[in-house]
Design an enzyme around this catalytic site. Structure first.
Site, PDB file in Angstrom:
ATOM      1  N   ASP A 458    -101.310  79.236  36.688  1.00 51.45           N
ATOM      2  CA  ASP A 458    -100.339  79.651  35.675  1.00 51.45           C
ATOM      3  C   ASP A 458     -99.037  80.078  36.331  1.00 51.45           C
ATOM      4  O   ASP A 458     -97.963  79.746  35.859  1.00 51.45           O
ATOM      5  CB  ASP A 458    -100.909  80.804  34.836  1.00 51.45           C
ATOM      6  CG  ASP A 458    -101.340  82.003  35.680  1.00 51.45           C
ATOM      7  OD1 ASP A 458    -101.658  81.816  36.864  1.00 51.45           O
ATOM      8  OD2 ASP A 458    -101.363  83.126  35.147  1.00 51.45           O
ATOM      9  N   ASP A 463    -100.394  89.184  40.308  1.00 46.83           N
ATOM     10  CA  ASP A 463    -101.824  89.277  40.637  1.00 46.83           C
ATOM     11  C   ASP A 463    -102.632  88.477  39.619  1.00 46.83           C
ATOM     12  O   ASP A 463    -103.471  89.006  38.904  1.00 46.83           O
ATOM     13  CB  ASP A 463    -102.261  90.747  40.641  1.00 46.83           C
ATOM     14  CG  ASP A 463    -101.921  91.444  39.332  1.00 46.83           C
ATOM     15  OD1 ASP A 463    -101.189  90.858  38.515  1.00 46.83           O
ATOM     16  OD2 ASP A 463    -102.388  92.572  39.126  1.00 46.83           O
ATOM     17  N   GLU A 464    -102.353  87.185  39.582  1.00 46.12           N
ATOM     18  CA  GLU A 464    -103.052  86.324  38.652  1.00 46.12           C
ATOM     19  C   GLU A 464    -103.288  84.997  39.372  1.00 46.12           C
ATOM     20  O   GLU A 464    -104.316  84.807  39.968  1.00 46.12           O
ATOM     21  CB  GLU A 464    -102.246  86.187  37.357  1.00 46.12           C
ATOM     22  CG  GLU A 464    -103.170  85.892  36.183  1.00 46.12           C
ATOM     23  CD  GLU A 464    -102.563  86.197  34.821  1.00 46.12           C
ATOM     24  OE1 GLU A 464    -101.659  87.026  34.715  1.00 46.12           O
ATOM     25  OE2 GLU A 464    -103.024  85.576  33.848  1.00 46.12           O
ATOM     26  N   GLU A 740     -92.046  81.946  32.201  1.00 47.32           N
ATOM     27  CA  GLU A 740     -93.220  82.118  31.338  1.00 47.32           C
ATOM     28  C   GLU A 740     -92.796  82.428  29.906  1.00 47.32           C
ATOM     29  O   GLU A 740     -93.326  81.881  28.952  1.00 47.32           O
ATOM     30  CB  GLU A 740     -94.053  83.283  31.867  1.00 47.32           C
ATOM     31  CG  GLU A 740     -95.236  83.642  30.983  1.00 47.32           C
ATOM     32  CD  GLU A 740     -96.124  84.683  31.631  1.00 47.32           C
ATOM     33  OE1 GLU A 740     -95.620  85.484  32.430  1.00 47.32           O
ATOM     34  OE2 GLU A 740     -97.334  84.677  31.333  1.00 47.32           O
TER      35      GLU A 740
HETATM   36  C1  BGC Z   1    -101.306  83.508  31.815  1.00 41.73           C
HETATM   37  C2  BGC Z   1    -101.069  82.343  30.926  1.00 41.73           C
HETATM   38  C3  BGC Z   1    -102.317  82.100  30.145  1.00 41.73           C
HETATM   39  C4  BGC Z   1    -102.483  83.309  29.269  1.00 41.73           C
HETATM   40  C5  BGC Z   1    -103.556  83.234  28.251  1.00 41.73           C
HETATM   41  C6  BGC Z   1    -101.560  84.690  30.961  1.00 41.73           C
HETATM   42  O1  BGC Z   1    -101.750  85.853  31.665  1.00 41.73           O
HETATM   43  O2  BGC Z   1    -100.279  83.691  32.728  1.00 41.73           O
HETATM   44  O3  BGC Z   1    -100.248  81.390  31.300  1.00 41.73           O
HETATM   45  O4  BGC Z   1    -102.454  80.888  29.570  1.00 41.73           O
HETATM   46  O5  BGC Z   1    -102.560  84.483  30.034  1.00 41.73           O
HETATM   47  O6  BGC Z   1    -104.096  84.442  27.896  1.00 41.73           O
END
Ligand code: BGC
Length: 862
Positions: A458, A463-464, A740
């Site tokens: 994403d 921290d993802e 985003e």
């Molecule tokens: C992500 C997204 C994701 C979404 C869905 C986010 O934290 O960065 O791109 O699809 O959560 O919950």
């Protein structure tokens, strides 16, 4: 190169066939553009000193042609070339350049290596210092024919042989569902060996395997508590004998100059502890202690399907400013994903601290969007002259970096940003007369590069950095045009299938990690789960790999069957949690799922779309009863959707742009409703003064929904809007990647207060697919790009566009420019594909392989 010579052969989805994981790699080549269609071909395979030829085989096949001989055995090498007979020539083409293919370790019993790592006591609950492992060995006193290193790790590794780095890949072995599938790489290390004493060693780090990863501070030891190398060096002598140096109890471990390293945290390195010769026979032995050995089921070790992550570009700072307290602030002019390489000279013990961020606030790095990812590297200088260093086992998403502790003046050449991503082959290009649209396209490209890092993530900075399924699902059509991402995504889809729950649920992100945010415990969700059906189809459509489609078919079917059960007999999926049109600009910053479109409308629309695509897949795969079953299901869902969500006059119950986008783009309306829905959508866009009003679900569809219902001008108005929210608004704020949120940076220059505020998320960049097809005018209309339509639809004051797409058959290109009486189009059609030129205001015409110049002024060819 001879004009008729075909390209070298590719193996499966790989250009480099070393270490391939199958004994029967399928072969692909690109016929030469000259000479017309390929009518016949001949393959030649050399193995074990023998040459076999298939003889002339009639047919246009040149993509994923089955391996023509006996399967290769483990470690077997062959050289393959092809020649073709183009229509216009009686004689065959010259042979292609030969390409080598060599299998990896195909039999689990080929592995004797066991995992080895630190032998000392480690506290699994705490930060652990990374280990290095090494082994000294002697080669036999006879000539070496070749040597291969088969290598992987629990954690991350970088190997050295006699002080030389092996390979150039980063973050190996990448991220898969490790307990089911761990990828190893094969390296040709023949030239790194010397007669007599040799040393092999590897740097190790936690990486995804046992590093702290995920939300709210992260979870350690996701896959295990050990950090280990698994490696097997096989040296074959010219007399046919072999020596195998495999990781085992004879290896030694020690700590090195890396004090700590984490994907989110960054790396701390004390160069005073660095001995560049540590992996050579001359290196001191003290401090090296016996390794701990572990175990690993060798049938889980697999060869990679796609290219590795590599450094693909280096960027020097565009500006360096010095803060009053002596820190340096560097701007690289581009938001990117990678790390810094620095060359610094200063007294021993001088500590350089490197921090990273995507944006500045009040002249300082804005690190709040990183949440718990510190993205900080430190280097302690050795004090013996200029020292060059780059962290090994971390990546950061940044445009700006702050360096503190730099000794003396910072020379701009002393710091380089190195860009890393999966090293895919570029296949698509687009530019037009509008510089802002070009920059938007560049931003999409950069966001793809920054997030195609072994898995499709994403975002690359906070921290993802997870494989969110919905993001990729909406972006896949764009990705498949820009790069050959089939191998990488095929691998990731395999993991999606492995993580699918027995009831068919597709997790929100793959690989799954513990500690999800509370709003997303694993449960079925539309648009995200539909990656299972839609993405294999997109890849098949672009790249023509039917086997890939078939491999993921069970996952796709299980997903649709699950939704069918959840929807029940009324065919409406209107229960359970949904993310809906995620990040609709009308949703509050802290509740991105609360958009204006009914979430169950989104869910039922996707259910229909997936059922229809599953039926297409079934038809292609020859599953005829499934094809009928799922197309009937799609019809029933469509009828239920209409009855529940669409008024007779085409108005929708959820009167939002995304609702109309879904109904139009997913073909859920009858013709009169469709017209009315298109009109209403255009009206809504104009009411909002062409500011965007869609999120992850509606945004990829809206320009097509407008174009296909006769509102091309409205689509262009939307595209070219610069007020917030819009695609071009971020550009007015200096964006160099796709954000985003529509307003990750708000018009007053402040950061969006939402907990998720990334400046590098590709999902909203899915509009590039429309740019390629409608502005650029190249559309793939049959699987494997065997049919193309050249259908530019100029508008928005754009006076020319140039688009190029490397199809499996060769280059497709379209350049158009407008003149006083219409447009002139220069069209390049690759061989072995049918093509139609459908220029504005003229009737579509068939165009053959080759280059054509057409004009709409007189409706004819020039
Ligand atoms: C992500 C997204 C994701 C979404 C869905 C986010 O934290 O960065 O791109 O699809 O959560 O919950």
């Amino acid at each position: 190169m001879h004009p008729l010579q075909p390209s070298p052969v590719r193996f499966e989805h790989l250009a480099d066939g070393l270490g391939i994981g199958t004994g029967t790699p399928r072969l692909s080549w690109t016929p030469a553009p000259e000479g017309g269609n390929q009518q016949a071909y001949e393959l030649e395979i050399r193995r074990n000193g023998l040459t076999c030829r298939t003889g002339r085989l009639t047919g246009p096949d040149h993509a994923f042609v089955p391996w023509p001989g006996e399967p290769l055995t483990s470690r077997e090498r062959a050289s393959v070339r092809v020649r073709t007979w183009p229509t216009a020539h009686r004689e065959p083409s010259p042979w292609s350049e030969p390409r080598a293919v060599e299998t990896g370790l195909l039999d689990p019993d080929d592995w004797t290596a066991v995992p080895v790592g630190a032998g000392w006591e480690e506290d699994p609950a705490a930060e652990r210092r990374p280990a290095r492992v090494r082994r000294d060995f002697l080669t036999d006193a006879k000539p070496i024919a070749h040597a291969r290193l088969y290598i992987t790790a629990h954690g991350l590794y970088e190997a050295e042989l006699n002080g030389h780095r092996v390979g150039d890949e980063a973050l190996a072995p990448g991220w898969t569902v490790y307990h089911r599938r761990l990828r190893y790489r094969t390296h040709d290390v023949t030239s790194l060996l010397v007669p007599g004493a040799n040393t092999i060693g590897a740097w190790l780090a936690d990486g995804w395997y046992r590093g702290k990863y995920g939300f709210d501070g992260g979870t350690r030891n996701i896959y295990g508590t050990d950090q280990s190398l698994i490696a097997q060096l096989e040296i074959t002598y010219t007399d046919g004998t072999a020596t195998v140096i495999a990781t085992d109890a004879t290896w030694k471990a020690s700590v090195g100059p890396i004090l700590s390293s984490g994907l989110y945290e960054g790396e701390n390195f004390d160069a005073r502890l660095d001995n560049p010769h540590w992996a050579t026979p001359a290196a001191p032995q003290d401090g090296w202690t016996p390794v701990r050995t572990g175990s690993r089921k060798t049938d889980t070790l697999v060869a990679p399907e796609g290219p590795p992550v590599r450094c693909t570009e280096e960027i020097t700072p565009v500006s360096i400013t010095r803060t009053p307290d002596g820190r340096h602030l560097l701007d690289f002019g581009q938001n990117l994903v990678g790390r810094l390489r620095v060359t610094a000279d200063g007294p021993a013990g001088t500590t350089l601290t490197l921090r990273h961020a995507e944006v500045l606030q009040n002249g300082e790095l804005a690190t709040r969007p990183l949440r718990d990812a510190h993205s900080t590297d430190t280097l302690v200088l050795p004090g013996n002259g200029p020292y060059t260093w780059e962290p090994r086992f971390t990546l950061h998403g940044f445009r700006y970096a702050e360096i503190s502790g730099w000794p003396g003046q910072l020379d701009p050449h002393a710091v380089t940003a190195r860009v890393y991503h999966t090293d895919m082959r570029r296949t698509g290009w687009f530019e037009c007369s509008n510089p802002m649209v070009n920059r938007l396209h560049e931003n999409v490209l950069w966001s793809m590069r920054g997030n195609f890092v072994d898995i499709p993530t994403d975002c690359p900075q906070r921290d993802e950095r997870l494989g969110w399924t919905g993001d990729l699902q909406v972006f896949a059509p764009t990705a498949g045009f820009l790069y050959d991402c089939a191998g990488m995504l095929d691998s990731w889809l395999t993991d999606v299938g492995l993580e699918q729950l027995p009831d068919g649920t597709i997790p929100w992100y793959v690989p799954v990690i513990p500690g999800e945010p509370m709003w997303t415990p694993i449960q079925p969700g539309a648009a995200w789960g539909d990656v299972a059906t839609l993405t294999p189809w997109v890849l098949y459509h672009r790249f023509g790999d039917l086997e890939l489609l078939g491999r993921h078919y069970p996952m796709a079917r299980a997903w649709v069957d699950l939704v069918e059960r959840l929807a029940g007999p009324d065919r409406l999926w209107d229960t359970g949690f949904q993310l809906g049109d995620w990040l609709d600009p009308a949703a509050p910053p802290d509740d991105p799922a609360a958009g204006r479109t009914d979430r169950y409308l989104v869910a039922t629309a996707y259910f229909a779309h997936s059922a229809r695509h599953l039926s297409h897949a079934a038809r292609e795969l020859g599953h005829s009863s499934d094809a009928i079953r799922y197309s009937t299901l799609a019809e029933e869902i469509t009828a239920a959707f209409q009855a529940r969500y669409v008024h007779k006059d085409g108005r929708m119950v959820s009167d939002s742009p995304t609702a109309y986008c879904l109904a139009i783009a997913f073909d859920l309306l009858d013709p009169s409703q469709r017209r009315a829905a298109g009109d209403r959508l255009a009206q809504l866009v104009h009411q909002d003064e062409a500011r965007i009003a869609t999120g992850f679900v509606g945004t990829p569809l809206i320009c097509d929904a407008l174009t296909d219902t006769g509102h091309l001008d409205t689509a262009y108005r939307l595209l070219l809007q610069t007020d917030c929210p819009s695609w071009l608004y971020p550009l007015t704020m200096g964006a160099t990647t796709i954000w985003e949120r529509w307003d990750s940076l708000r018009p007053d220059g402040t950061l969006n207060p939402g907990g998720m505020t990334s400046f590098n998320h590709y999902a909203l960049g899915a509009v590039a697919d429309w740019l390629h097809r409608v502005v650029g005018g190249i559309e793939v209309t049959a699987p494997g790009a065997t049919a193309l339509t050249f259908r530019p639809r100029p508008g928005g004051g754009i006076t020319w566009a140039r688009t190029r797409y490397e199809t499996p058959h060769g280059t497709a290109a379209l350049f158009w420019k407008s003149g006083p009486n219409g447009i002139e189009a220069h069209i390049t059609v690759p061989p072995n594909c049918t093509a139609v030129a459908d220029l504005p205001g003229t009737s579509p015409v068939t165009v053959d392989a080759g280059t054509h110049i057409l004009s709409t002024a007189n409706g004819s060819r020039i």
